[in-house]
Write a protein that holds these residues in place. Structure first.
Motif, PDB file in Angstrom:
ATOM      1  N   TYR A  15       0.866  -1.168   0.000  1.00 50.28           N
ATOM      2  CA  TYR A  15       0.000   0.000   0.000  1.00 50.28           C
ATOM      3  C   TYR A  15       0.904   1.220   0.000  1.00 50.28           C
ATOM      4  O   TYR A  15       2.085   1.136   0.322  1.00 50.28           O
ATOM      5  CB  TYR A  15      -0.872   0.033   1.260  1.00 50.28           C
ATOM      6  CG  TYR A  15      -2.029  -0.925   1.274  1.00 50.28           C
ATOM      7  CD1 TYR A  15      -1.840  -2.296   1.425  1.00 50.28           C
ATOM      8  CD2 TYR A  15      -3.330  -0.450   1.144  1.00 50.28           C
ATOM      9  CE1 TYR A  15      -2.911  -3.166   1.443  1.00 50.28           C
ATOM     10  CE2 TYR A  15      -4.419  -1.319   1.176  1.00 50.28           C
ATOM     11  CZ  TYR A  15      -4.201  -2.671   1.325  1.00 50.28           C
ATOM     12  OH  TYR A  15      -5.274  -3.528   1.349  1.00 50.28           O
TER      13      TYR A  15
ATOM     14  N   GLN B 141       0.932   5.721   0.854  1.00 50.05           N
ATOM     15  CA  GLN B 141       0.223   6.894   1.352  1.00 50.05           C
ATOM     16  C   GLN B 141       1.041   8.131   1.005  1.00 50.05           C
ATOM     17  O   GLN B 141       2.133   8.338   1.561  1.00 50.05           O
ATOM     18  CB  GLN B 141      -0.005   6.802   2.861  1.00 50.05           C
ATOM     19  CG  GLN B 141      -0.856   7.908   3.437  1.00 50.05           C
ATOM     20  CD  GLN B 141      -1.160   7.687   4.913  1.00 50.05           C
ATOM     21  OE1 GLN B 141      -0.370   7.114   5.648  1.00 50.05           O
ATOM     22  NE2 GLN B 141      -2.322   8.151   5.357  1.00 50.05           N
TER      23      GLN B 141
ATOM     24  N   VAL C 100      -4.534   6.196   2.644  1.00 49.91           N
ATOM     25  CA  VAL C 100      -3.773   4.983   2.359  1.00 49.91           C
ATOM     26  C   VAL C 100      -4.398   4.313   1.138  1.00 49.91           C
ATOM     27  O   VAL C 100      -5.620   4.116   1.088  1.00 49.91           O
ATOM     28  CB  VAL C 100      -3.814   4.025   3.567  1.00 49.91           C
ATOM     29  CG1 VAL C 100      -3.082   2.733   3.254  1.00 49.91           C
ATOM     30  CG2 VAL C 100      -3.212   4.699   4.804  1.00 49.91           C
TER      31      VAL C 100
ATOM     32  N   MET D 260       4.875   7.295   1.433  1.00 51.11           N
ATOM     33  CA  MET D 260       5.202   6.229   2.390  1.00 51.11           C
ATOM     34  C   MET D 260       4.644   4.940   1.816  1.00 51.11           C
ATOM     35  O   MET D 260       3.464   4.888   1.448  1.00 51.11           O
ATOM     36  CB  MET D 260       4.572   6.525   3.746  1.00 51.11           C
ATOM     37  CG  MET D 260       4.901   5.523   4.807  1.00 51.11           C
ATOM     38  SD  MET D 260       6.552   5.753   5.471  1.00 51.11           S
ATOM     39  CE  MET D 260       6.181   6.772   6.873  1.00 51.11           C
TER      40      MET D 260
ATOM     41  N   PHE E 262       3.805   1.019   2.437  1.00 51.71           N
ATOM     42  CA  PHE E 262       3.575   0.057   3.504  1.00 51.71           C
ATOM     43  C   PHE E 262       3.473  -1.356   2.928  1.00 51.71           C
ATOM     44  O   PHE E 262       2.685  -1.594   2.011  1.00 51.71           O
ATOM     45  CB  PHE E 262       2.273   0.363   4.248  1.00 51.71           C
ATOM     46  CG  PHE E 262       2.239   1.700   4.913  1.00 51.71           C
ATOM     47  CD1 PHE E 262       1.360   2.679   4.471  1.00 51.71           C
ATOM     48  CD2 PHE E 262       3.065   1.983   5.987  1.00 51.71           C
ATOM     49  CE1 PHE E 262       1.319   3.928   5.075  1.00 51.71           C
ATOM     50  CE2 PHE E 262       3.037   3.233   6.609  1.00 51.71           C
ATOM     51  CZ  PHE E 262       2.157   4.203   6.145  1.00 51.71           C
TER      52      PHE E 262
END
Lengths: 112, 115
Positions: free
Chosen positions: B35, B37, B43, B89, B91
């Protein structure tokens, strides 16, 4: 995928109980309700998951009425460190290929 | 408590360079995800991976992205030619997806800055 609606922000004080309600009117039969917590610059952290009735763990409780069209995350006696964004997600990831749809979440601010 | 670990925590790269983000999922999990963001945004799902192949991918996951499980423990996301808009970011996440396990667990993230 079920759409969710939750308050954009909430304020609380240390020691209070906080209840965040999420609406999910078109929840499907196989859908679970999952709540995540996210601090700035960190990954979403799993809090609790439920299908119906009430679920409780060491961190929170999740209340789900019989029609499952809403759910309430309850955080007992919050502290400053509970200041974070809380996301309500509804779905069955086994049938969604692991695709979670995050909304804006509820930004909880806990004050001293 | 078992956790998903990611490296690097932060990477700065020049536009057009290749980047590989690495992840070690929770050991008994068989389903893996990426994922991302973007700062100040939601997200977003990128891709899911099971049994050495992609199960689902979003429209964000175009030809410049690829995923791989090079060995029994690592799961990687490669961005071939980074763009400024790839700054985000990222994930990594994993799950069991058993009859009772319907939960995805996320890592702490890798912050990618493209300059």
């Amino acid at each position: 995928l079920a759409k969710t609606t939750q308050p954009i922000s909430m304020d609380s004080y240390e020691g209070q109980e906080v209840n965040i309600t999420c609406s999910h009117n078109n929840i499907a039969t196989n859908d679970y309700i999952t709540w995540y917590q996210q601090f700035p610059s960190q990954g979403p952290r799993f809090i609790i998951q439920g299908y119906k009735t009430k679920v409780t763990n060491e961190v929170a409780s999740l209340f789900i009425p019989a029609d499952r069209k809403s759910s309430t995350l309850s955080l007992p006696r919050v502290s400053l460190s509970d200041t974070a964004v809380y996301y309500c997600l509804v779905g069955d990831i086994r049938n969604q290929g692991g695709k979670l749809i995050f909304g804006q979440g509820t930004e909880l601010s806990v004050k001293p | 408590e078992p956790e998903v670990t990611q490296t690097p925590s932060h990477q700065v790269t020049q536009m057009g360079q290749e980047v590989i983000l690495r992840c070690v999922p929770i050991s008994n999990h068989l389903y893996f995800y990426w994922y991302r963001q973007i700062l100040g945004q939601k997200v977003e799902f990128l891709v899911s991976f099971y049994n050495n192949e992609i199960s689902e991918k979003s429209e964000i996951f175009d030809d410049q992205f690829s995923v791989e499980r090079p060995d029994g423990s690592n799961f990687t996301l490669k961005i071939r030619s980074t763009k400024l808009e790839d700054s985000a970011m990222y994930f990594c996440a994993s799950s069991e997806l058993t009859l009772s396990g319907n939960t995805i667990y996320f890592g702490e993230g890798s912050w990618l800055t493209v300059v």
